[in-house]
Scaffold this active site. Structure first.
Site: not given
Ligand code: ZN
Length: 342
Positions: A6, A8, A69-70, A176, A192, A221, A282, A288
């Site tokens: 997972h 992106h 990018r989701a 997703h 999400y 997730h 992810e 981050r």
């Protein structure tokens, strides 16, 4: 091999999303979109080498199953035509990343979904991504309206054209959602996780697995709220006379490890059988920062799995074996892409 199922392309060159903004603006005033921007191989190389590839190396993972990018999918923006052009641009970029870094990235497609438009409109893009690009899965958005849930549930035959394609190609779908345009639902903090939980629950109350016995879904997730509330779902299945939840769901539904603390991973591994857990982080994604309690990035999920009291064999299933099994085309694609590496 450590496979992160997972990831992106959150670091795409700026002009890519810039074009998307122009496309949607042009659509609003009834004009055609501007021509697509030029993106050089060097720009792509730089965006990956200083981004996802760097993080792979730092954390000791090998291969990321990589998709657009989701939150940028934005299926609630524009119409079916803008979604088609945007999905095509995004998937092409993923293909270029996989071609430039064949040993590090394997593609998964975003679909040109659009709220209240039959997902039948996604079939041509699935064909293209599997046959021309060698992609091994798709991201399927159960709520293309972006937080307003205007389409039928995943149990509905509305979705069956996509399910038929998934079975035909032996490709799984990660359930997703994309960005939320509903201010009550924060995109990564609520929408999400709601999407993950709702998707599981919709499939549970369906005959999808009777109609498609070999179909496979990944709930990202960490499965949203599902593993934590496994007892609730077991009880609901029992009350509705659906049988044992594990027999009902676990041949077809898998959970990734995008859970950003050790206690959550411990719960996931305790509740969900090892065969149904796929390693994922992810990165570089929603969270981050660095956890002051551990001194490591929240999304450095490999560290948590390393600490779980599981056998080496079980960890190898989570890190590699299960992904190779769930993504039916993955092993062949790894061989094919690795052969092109210089
Ligand atoms: Zn994601």
């Amino acid at each position: 091999m450590i496979i992160d199922c997972h990831g992106h392309y959150t670091t795409a060159p700026r002009q890519h999303e810039g074009w998307r903004g122009e496309q949607i603006e042009a659509h609003k005033v009834g004009k055609p979109p501007p021509p697509r921007p030029r993106i050089t191989d060097d720009e792509i190389r730089e965006s990956i080498a200083n981004g996802q590839l760097k993080v792979q190396r730092e954390r000791g993972t090998d291969l990321t199953i990589f998709s657009p990018r989701a939150a940028g999918m934005g299926h609630h923006l524009g119409d079916a035509g803008t979604s088609e052009a945007w999905a095509s641009a995004c998937n092409e970029l993923i293909h270029r990343v996989c071609s430039l870094f064949p040993k590090n990235f394997i593609g998964v497609a975003m679909l040109p979904q659009c709220a209240r438009v039959s997902p039948r409109n996604c079939l041509a893009e699935i064909d293209r991504c599997v046959n021309e690009y060698g992609f091994v899965g798709v991201n399927l958005n159960p709520d293309p309206s972006g937080g307003y849930w205007q389409d039928p549930p995943m149990s509905d035959r509305y979705w069956y054209p996509v399910y038929e394609k998934m079975v035909e190609y032996d490709i799984p779908a990660m359930i997703h959602v994309s960005a939320s345009c509903n201010p009550t639902h924060h995109t990564t903090g609520a929408h999400y996780l709601n999407g993950d939980t709702a998707g599981f629950n919709q499939l549970m109350n369906s005959s999808v697995f009777k109609d498609f016995p070999t179909i496979k879904f990944i709930i990202p997730h960490g499965g949203g709220a599902v593993p934590y509330h496994w007892g609730r779902y077991r009880g609901l299945a029992q009350d509705a006379k659906l049988g044992l939840l594990s027999e009902l769901m676990l041949k077809n539904v898998f959970f990734d490890t995008c859970v950003y603390h050790l206690p959550g991973q411990e719960l996931l591994a305790k509740v969900i059988p090892v065969n149904n857990i796929l390693f994922a982080s992810e990165m570089i994604g929603a969270v981050r920062g660095i956890d002051p309690e551990t001194g490591h990035h929240y999304d450095d999920t490999k560290r948590y799995i390393d600490q779980l009291p599981l056998s080496t064999q079980d960890k190898a299933k989570i890190f590699e074996g299960n992904s190779r099994r769930v993504y039916g085309r993955l092993s062949a694609t790894i061989e094919k892409q690795f052969a092109t590496a210089v």
